[in-house]
Design a protein around this motif. Structure first.
Motif, PDB file in Angstrom:
ATOM      1  N   ILE A 240       0.850  -1.196   0.000  1.00 28.47           N
ATOM      2  CA  ILE A 240       0.000   0.000   0.000  1.00 28.47           C
ATOM      3  C   ILE A 240       0.883   1.242   0.000  1.00 28.47           C
ATOM      4  N   ALA A 241       0.706   2.055  -1.025  1.00 27.71           N
ATOM      5  CA  ALA A 241       1.484   3.296  -1.143  1.00 27.71           C
ATOM      6  C   ALA A 241       0.799   4.403  -0.357  1.00 27.71           C
ATOM      7  N   VAL A 242       1.583   5.165   0.377  1.00 19.74           N
ATOM      8  CA  VAL A 242       1.069   6.307   1.135  1.00 19.74           C
ATOM      9  C   VAL A 242       2.008   7.484   0.923  1.00 19.74           C
ATOM     10  N   ASP A 243       1.490   8.668   1.168  1.00 21.59           N
ATOM     11  CA  ASP A 243       2.333   9.861   1.203  1.00 21.59           C
ATOM     12  C   ASP A 243       2.820  10.026   2.637  1.00 21.59           C
ATOM     13  N   LEU A 244       4.122  10.203   2.787  1.00 20.27           N
ATOM     14  CA  LEU A 244       4.716  10.350   4.116  1.00 20.27           C
ATOM     15  C   LEU A 244       4.779  11.821   4.503  1.00 20.27           C
ATOM     16  N   VAL A 245       4.357  12.105   5.724  1.00 14.94           N
ATOM     17  CA  VAL A 245       4.446  13.447   6.286  1.00 14.94           C
ATOM     18  C   VAL A 245       5.248  13.335   7.573  1.00 14.94           C
ATOM     19  N   GLU A 246       6.456  13.905   7.570  1.00 11.25           N
ATOM     20  CA  GLU A 246       7.269  13.824   8.783  1.00 11.25           C
ATOM     21  C   GLU A 246       6.694  14.761   9.831  1.00 11.25           C
ATOM     22  N   GLU A 247       6.439  14.211  11.000  1.00  6.23           N
ATOM     23  CA  GLU A 247       5.845  14.979  12.100  1.00  6.23           C
ATOM     24  C   GLU A 247       6.806  14.964  13.274  1.00  6.23           C
ATOM     25  N   ARG A 248       7.105  16.125  13.795  1.00  5.16           N
ATOM     26  CA  ARG A 248       7.919  16.239  15.007  1.00  5.16           C
ATOM     27  C   ARG A 248       6.957  16.352  16.182  1.00  5.16           C
ATOM     28  N   SER A 249       6.622  15.213  16.747  1.00  7.72           N
ATOM     29  CA  SER A 249       5.554  15.165  17.753  1.00  7.72           C
ATOM     30  C   SER A 249       5.847  16.035  18.964  1.00  7.72           C
ATOM     31  N   TRP A 250       7.115  16.269  19.263  1.00  5.48           N
ATOM     32  CA  TRP A 250       7.462  17.096  20.420  1.00  5.48           C
ATOM     33  C   TRP A 250       7.100  18.566  20.207  1.00  5.48           C
ATOM     34  N   GLU A 251       6.834  18.979  18.960  1.00  6.90           N
ATOM     35  CA  GLU A 251       6.444  20.364  18.695  1.00  6.90           C
ATOM     36  C   GLU A 251       4.982  20.623  19.033  1.00  6.90           C
ATOM     37  N   ARG A 252       4.182  19.541  19.147  1.00  2.00           N
ATOM     38  CA  ARG A 252       2.764  19.641  19.539  1.00  2.00           C
ATOM     39  C   ARG A 252       1.997  20.625  18.649  1.00  2.00           C
ATOM     40  N   ARG A 253       2.144  20.470  17.319  1.00  8.13           N
ATOM     41  CA  ARG A 253       1.443  21.348  16.373  1.00  8.13           C
ATOM     42  C   ARG A 253      -0.066  21.197  16.507  1.00  8.13           C
ATOM     43  N   ALA A 254      -0.765  22.317  16.483  1.00 11.52           N
ATOM     44  CA  ALA A 254      -2.223  22.313  16.629  1.00 11.52           C
ATOM     45  C   ALA A 254      -2.893  21.494  15.529  1.00 11.52           C
ATOM     46  N   ASP A 255      -2.418  21.616  14.282  1.00  8.00           N
ATOM     47  CA  ASP A 255      -3.020  20.859  13.183  1.00  8.00           C
ATOM     48  C   ASP A 255      -2.888  19.354  13.408  1.00  8.00           C
ATOM     49  N   PHE A 256      -1.730  18.918  13.888  1.00  9.15           N
ATOM     50  CA  PHE A 256      -1.540  17.493  14.148  1.00  9.15           C
ATOM     51  C   PHE A 256      -2.358  17.044  15.361  1.00  9.15           C
ATOM     52  N   LEU A 257      -2.471  17.869  16.372  1.00  8.23           N
ATOM     53  CA  LEU A 257      -3.256  17.516  17.560  1.00  8.23           C
ATOM     54  C   LEU A 257      -4.735  17.372  17.237  1.00  8.23           C
ATOM     55  N   ARG A 258      -5.205  18.052  16.201  1.00  5.70           N
ATOM     56  CA  ARG A 258      -6.596  17.863  15.768  1.00  5.70           C
ATOM     57  C   ARG A 258      -6.770  16.481  15.137  1.00  5.70           C
ATOM     58  N   ILE A 259      -5.729  15.977  14.502  1.00 12.87           N
ATOM     59  CA  ILE A 259      -5.778  14.639  13.892  1.00 12.87           C
ATOM     60  C   ILE A 259      -5.642  13.571  14.973  1.00 12.87           C
ATOM     61  N   ASN A 260      -4.691  13.755  15.869  1.00 11.90           N
ATOM     62  CA  ASN A 260      -4.448  12.812  16.960  1.00 11.90           C
ATOM     63  C   ASN A 260      -4.215  13.595  18.246  1.00 11.90           C
ATOM     64  N   PRO A 261      -5.237  13.732  19.080  1.00 11.52           N
ATOM     65  CA  PRO A 261      -5.099  14.507  20.313  1.00 11.52           C
ATOM     66  C   PRO A 261      -3.988  14.020  21.242  1.00 11.52           C
ATOM     67  N   GLU A 262      -3.569  12.757  21.108  1.00 10.94           N
ATOM     68  CA  GLU A 262      -2.456  12.257  21.917  1.00 10.94           C
ATOM     69  C   GLU A 262      -1.132  12.849  21.454  1.00 10.94           C
ATOM     70  N   GLY A 263      -1.083  13.325  20.215  1.00 13.60           N
ATOM     71  CA  GLY A 263       0.112  13.962  19.690  1.00 13.60           C
ATOM     72  C   GLY A 263       1.256  13.006  19.400  1.00 13.60           C
ATOM     73  N   GLU A 264       0.948  11.730  19.160  1.00 16.60           N
ATOM     74  CA  GLU A 264       1.982  10.722  18.953  1.00 16.60           C
ATOM     75  C   GLU A 264       1.957  10.199  17.531  1.00 16.60           C
ATOM     76  N   THR A 265       3.116   9.782  17.054  1.00 21.85           N
ATOM     77  CA  THR A 265       3.210   9.152  15.746  1.00 21.85           C
ATOM     78  C   THR A 265       3.404   7.653  15.952  1.00 21.85           C
ATOM     79  N   PRO A 266       2.990   6.864  14.947  1.00 25.65           N
ATOM     80  CA  PRO A 266       2.451   7.196  13.637  1.00 25.65           C
ATOM     81  C   PRO A 266       0.933   7.348  13.663  1.00 25.65           C
ATOM     82  N   VAL A 267       0.441   8.057  12.652  1.00 25.08           N
ATOM     83  CA  VAL A 267      -1.000   8.166  12.417  1.00 25.08           C
ATOM     84  C   VAL A 267      -1.217   8.021  10.916  1.00 25.08           C
ATOM     85  N   LEU A 268      -2.060   7.075  10.551  1.00 25.07           N
ATOM     86  CA  LEU A 268      -2.453   6.887   9.158  1.00 25.07           C
ATOM     87  C   LEU A 268      -3.777   7.596   8.954  1.00 25.07           C
ATOM     88  N   VAL A 269      -3.852   8.477   7.956  1.00 28.04           N
ATOM     89  CA  VAL A 269      -5.100   9.169   7.638  1.00 28.04           C
ATOM     90  C   VAL A 269      -5.578   8.614   6.301  1.00 28.04           C
TER      91      VAL A 269
END
Length: 135
Positions: free
Chosen positions: A24-53
Motif C-alpha cells: 500500500i502506497a502512502v504519502d509520508l508526512v514527517e511529524e515532530r511530535s514534540w512540537e505539539r502542532r495544533a493541526d496534528f493535535l486535531r488529527i491525533n489529540p495524543e500527539g503521537e506518531t504514527p497516524v495513518l489518515v
C-alpha cells in the motif's frame, strides 16, 4: 492516504514496514511530535506518531491499530497475518509476549527508563513506587 510519522521513531518504522508489506502506497508526512502542532493535535489529540489518515479522513493512530486496520480494510491484499486460524493465534500470542520487548514506549522522544522491578520500559515521568530511577 497519508502517514504522519517520525523519521527515527520505531513505531513509525513498524507502520511503514506494515504498509510496504501490504503493498500500500502512502504519502509520508514527517511529524515532530514534540512540537505539539495544533493541526496534528486535531488529527491525533495524543500527539503521537504514527497516524495513518485514510482517503475518507479516518485517523488511525498507533502501530498496532494501523496493522489491524490494514488487515480489516484490505483483506484481499498481501496481508500481515497468515490466513490459517491457528497460525493467526500463534502470531498474536507472540506479539503479546513481545509487546514492549523491542519498542520503547509510544511517546518517542520522551526520556525512557526501565522499571528495575519488572524490567519493562516506562516513560520517565511515570513513577513506580516513588520517583523514577535513572539508569
Amino acid at each position: 492516504m497519508l502517514l504522519f510519522h517520525g523519521a527515527f521513531c520505531p513505531h513509525s518504522r513498524f507502520a511503514r514496514l506494515a504498509l510496504a508489506e501490504c503493498g500500500i502506497a502512502v504519502d509520508l508526512v514527517e511529524e515532530r511530535s514534540w512540537e505539539r502542532r495544533a493541526d496534528f493535535l486535531r488529527i491525533n489529540p495524543e500527539g503521537e506518531t504514527p497516524v495513518l489518515v485514510t482517503q475518507a479522513g479516518l485517523a488511525v493512530p498507533g502501530p498496532e491499530v494501523i496493522a489491524s486496520y490494514l488487515e480489516d480494510a484490505f483483506p484481499d491484499e498481501r496481508g500481515l497475518m497468515p490466513r490459517d486460524l491457528a497460525a493467526r493465534v500463534e502470531v498474536r500470542r507472540l506479539m503479546r509476549d513481545r509487546a514492549g520487548a523491542e519498542l520503547p514506549p509510544q511517546r518517542c522522544g520522551s526520556p525512557v527508563l526501565v522499571c528495575p522491578e519488572h524490567g519493562r520500559h516506562t516513560a520517565a515521568r511515570v513513577t513506580h513506587r516513588g520517583a523514577p530511577r535513572p539508569r
